[in-house]
Design an enzyme around this catalytic site. Structure first.
Site, short mmCIF file in Angstrom:
data_model
loop_
_atom_site.label_atom_id
_atom_site.label_comp_id
_atom_site.label_asym_id
_atom_site.label_seq_id
_atom_site.Cartn_x
_atom_site.Cartn_y
_atom_site.Cartn_z
N LYS A 37 0.84 -1.21 0.00
CA LYS A 37 0.00 0.00 0.00
C LYS A 37 0.87 1.26 0.00
O LYS A 37 0.65 2.18 -0.79
CB LYS A 37 -0.89 -0.02 1.26
CG LYS A 37 -1.51 1.30 1.63
CD LYS A 37 -2.45 1.16 2.81
CE LYS A 37 -1.85 1.46 4.16
NZ LYS A 37 -1.47 2.86 4.39
N ASN A 38 1.87 1.28 0.88
CA ASN A 38 2.65 2.50 1.06
C ASN A 38 3.62 2.78 -0.09
O ASN A 38 4.26 3.83 -0.13
CB ASN A 38 3.40 2.47 2.40
CG ASN A 38 2.43 2.56 3.58
OD1 ASN A 38 1.24 2.83 3.38
ND2 ASN A 38 2.93 2.34 4.78
N ARG A 107 -4.49 9.21 5.00
CA ARG A 107 -3.31 10.03 5.21
C ARG A 107 -2.45 10.13 3.93
O ARG A 107 -1.88 11.15 3.60
CB ARG A 107 -2.49 9.38 6.34
CG ARG A 107 -1.12 9.91 6.54
CD ARG A 107 -1.15 11.16 7.35
NE ARG A 107 0.20 11.72 7.47
CZ ARG A 107 0.45 12.87 8.05
NH1 ARG A 107 -0.52 13.58 8.55
NH2 ARG A 107 1.67 13.33 8.11
N CYS A 131 -5.54 7.12 9.76
CA CYS A 131 -5.61 6.54 11.10
C CYS A 131 -5.26 7.58 12.15
O CYS A 131 -4.29 8.33 12.00
CB CYS A 131 -4.63 5.37 11.21
SG CYS A 131 -5.21 3.90 10.41
N ARG A 136 0.19 13.65 13.70
CA ARG A 136 0.51 13.57 12.28
C ARG A 136 0.52 14.93 11.57
O ARG A 136 -0.25 15.16 10.63
CB ARG A 136 -0.42 12.58 11.57
CG ARG A 136 -0.44 11.24 12.28
CD ARG A 136 -1.14 10.18 11.49
NE ARG A 136 -0.26 9.55 10.52
CZ ARG A 136 -0.58 8.47 9.82
NH1 ARG A 136 -1.75 7.91 9.97
NH2 ARG A 136 0.25 7.95 8.95
N PRO A 137 1.37 15.85 12.02
CA PRO A 137 1.47 17.15 11.34
C PRO A 137 2.12 16.99 9.96
O PRO A 137 2.69 15.94 9.65
CB PRO A 137 2.37 17.97 12.27
CG PRO A 137 3.15 16.97 13.05
CD PRO A 137 2.31 15.72 13.13
N ILE A 138 2.05 18.05 9.14
CA ILE A 138 2.68 17.98 7.81
C ILE A 138 3.67 19.13 7.60
O ILE A 138 3.96 19.51 6.48
CB ILE A 138 1.63 17.93 6.67
CG1 ILE A 138 0.64 19.10 6.79
CG2 ILE A 138 0.90 16.61 6.62
CD1 ILE A 138 -0.23 19.26 5.54
N ASP A 139 4.16 19.67 8.72
CA ASP A 139 5.08 20.81 8.62
C ASP A 139 6.35 20.48 7.83
O ASP A 139 6.86 21.32 7.09
CB ASP A 139 5.45 21.31 10.04
CG ASP A 139 5.99 20.18 10.92
OD1 ASP A 139 5.39 19.09 10.93
OD2 ASP A 139 7.02 20.38 11.58
N ASP A 321 4.48 0.19 12.35
CA ASP A 321 3.25 -0.49 11.89
C ASP A 321 3.15 -1.91 12.42
O ASP A 321 2.09 -2.53 12.30
CB ASP A 321 3.21 -0.53 10.35
CG ASP A 321 3.10 0.85 9.76
OD1 ASP A 321 2.01 1.24 9.35
OD2 ASP A 321 4.12 1.56 9.75
N ILE A 343 7.56 6.57 17.28
CA ILE A 343 7.22 7.32 16.06
C ILE A 343 5.87 8.04 16.22
O ILE A 343 5.77 9.24 15.98
CB ILE A 343 7.15 6.38 14.83
CG1 ILE A 343 8.41 5.52 14.74
CG2 ILE A 343 6.95 7.20 13.55
CD1 ILE A 343 9.69 6.22 14.42
N ARG A 413 -8.58 -0.97 4.77
CA ARG A 413 -7.71 0.06 4.18
C ARG A 413 -6.36 -0.52 3.79
O ARG A 413 -5.69 0.00 2.90
CB ARG A 413 -7.47 1.20 5.20
CG ARG A 413 -8.65 2.13 5.35
CD ARG A 413 -8.25 3.36 6.13
NE ARG A 413 -6.94 3.78 5.71
CZ ARG A 413 -5.94 4.08 6.52
NH1 ARG A 413 -6.11 4.05 7.82
NH2 ARG A 413 -4.78 4.45 6.05
#
Ligand code: UD1
Length: 435
Positions: A37-38, A107, A131, A136-139, A321, A343, A413
């Site tokens: 998936k990733n 995500r 999830c 889970r920031p995106i800075d 994971d 993490i 998912r």
């Protein structure tokens, strides 16, 4: 006539289904792993860069991939799905905005940002969903893209991005080796002017797979899969065919299924080199592991030995994971196991559900202490997130009696018909459409 029930989860309408597992069946046989998936997600996003025809093999048939294909269609690409093969013609791409409903589904949708700004010189998206395993920031994504010349305005949860001057390569050192940020920067940099160097880059196999695909399209990316990635920008890319690597997290989940049932499984179509840190833990739990280049044979010890202390780290360390699936094994180990999650801050949401099944677990901050019990018992439990849901399936396989798992969309998912794969090796597991 069979009745179908529906429910809203995170604003999306799903058929209401539950897994029913009759536990205490030992798993034996062969099981094949589907594509990652990733890996597939960033590569699907990358396909918009070349404005051409692309053919991707070994794509998993899971909800997140369906969502990525919906995003491509919405952007104007022509896509076709035939089992695990997806063709994308991105010539006709016409849009640059992704609706909130699609962004909210996962995500991974954030990787469209780098590709869209590179191809369209603008993008309009909102913050991604997925999830709830942490903030889970995106800075780091946004700062990396800004360094390449993307102008980003954030207002009311929307990101308005534009490129006024041609994107230009830069030396970018990441404060943390974020997988998604590394991918976004790669996607924006492959057609930027000059060289981009990403320092402290994520080194996951999925990053190397994305680079392989991009290089097949004519990009010049070196060092992917290591901590420094060098990208020499090219004027344009062309379409390519590519086979997605196997899903290492799914492979580990099946290995866990053997370990928790005291079984013996041959897990095929996987790469043992991608899970070396996890193989060590299986050995620690007493399993006998035999590896070949594309498969692992596991013979479990019953009950498993405890895992002394497993700490998650960016690749090649023990992957975040796999924490939840491994905690399931530890619930019936012959002693106390300790996990430390470094993490994401919220990886233990499934623990409350495991406790309903008789597990003895205490969580303090990032650490989970799991004292093995003789037996788990079937219960009605709820999948709290993708990997937490997988952990409940594993616990159900080892529990006395019947386990019912609701909130299936979380599990769907990331796992292609998990009940089919597991029942093919001896699990008693079915999916019911029921409220
Ligand atoms: C990806 C994977 C996910 C996996 C994770 C870590 C996909 C679709 N998902 O998620 O399955 O668990 O890598 O291996 O590939 N962070 C920031 N700012 C940012 C970005 C990240 O602070 O801009 C932090 C996160 O909050 C987290 C850590 O960095 O604590 C790692 O996140 P990241 O590597 O970005 O994970 P994802 O790409 O979201």
């Amino acid at each position: 006539m069979k009745k179908t029930y529906y429910n809203f989860i995170e604003g999306v309408l799903f058929v209401l289904e539950k897994l029913v597992i009759q536990g205490l069946n030992t798993l034996n046989g062969e099981i094949a792993v589907h594509g990652a998936k990733n890996s597939a997600l960033p590569i699907l996003a990358a396909s918009i860069l070349n404005g051409s025809k692309n053919l991707l093999y070994n794509c998993p048939r899971i909800k997140d991939i369906d969502c990525a294909v919906k995003i491509l269609n919405r952007l104007g690409c022509a896509t076709k799905q035939n089992g695990s093969i997806i063709s994308i013609d991105s010539y006709s791409l016409s849009g640059y905005d992704i609706p909130e409903s699609l962004m909210a589904e996962m995500r991974g949708s954030i990787v469209f940002l780098g590709a869209l700004t590179a191809r369209c010189k603008k993008a309009r998206i909102c913050y991604p969903g997925g999830c709830e395993i942490g903030q889970r920031p995106i800075d780091i994504h946004l700062e990396g893209l800004r360094r390449l010349g993307v102008i980003i305005d954030e207002e009311h949860g929307m990101l308005n991005c534009r490129v006024d001057k041609p994107l230009t390569g830069a030396k970018i050192s990441l404060p943390f080796p974020s997988v998604g940020a590394t991918e976004n920067i790669m996607l924006a940099a492959v057609t930027a002017r000059g060289e981009t160097v990403i320092g402290n880059a994520a080194a996951e196999p999925e990053i190397a797979d994305l680079a392989d695909y991009l290089n097949k399209c004519g990009a010049i990316v070196r060092g992917a899969g290591e901590n420094t990635i060098y990208i020499q920008g090219v004027a344009e890319l062309h379409g390519a065919e590519h086979t997605i690597i196997p899903d290492r997290i799914v492979a580990c989940t099946y290995l866990c299924a053997a370990a928790i049932t005291g079984g013996s499984l041959l897990v095929k179509n996987m790469n043992p080199l991608h899970i070396e840190a996890v193989l060590e833990l299986f050995e620690q739990s007493g399993c006998r592991m035999m590896t070949e280049p594309d498969r692992v044979h596991i013979t479990a010890k019953k009950p498993p030995d405890p895992i002394h202390t497993a700490r998650t780290l960016p690749y090649p360390g023990f992957p975040t994971d796999i924490v939840a699936p491994m905690t399931a094994i530890a619930t019936i180990a012959d002693g106390t196991s300790i996990f430390v999650e470094n993490i994401f801050e919220n990886r233990y949401k499934h623990v409350a559900e495991l406790i309903k099944m008789g597990a003895d677990i205490s969580v303090e901050g990032r650490a989970a202490v799991i004292r093995g019990v003789d037996r788990l018992y079937g219960a009605s439990v709820k999948a709290t997130d993708l990997r937490g849901g997988a952990a409940l399936v594993l616990a159900g396989l080892a529990a006395e009696g019947t386990t019912y798992i609701t909130e299936m969309p979380h599990i769907d998912r990331g796992y292609e018909c998990i009940e089919k794969s597991l029942s093919s090796v001896g699990a008693k597991i079915t999916r019911l459409c029921t409220p």
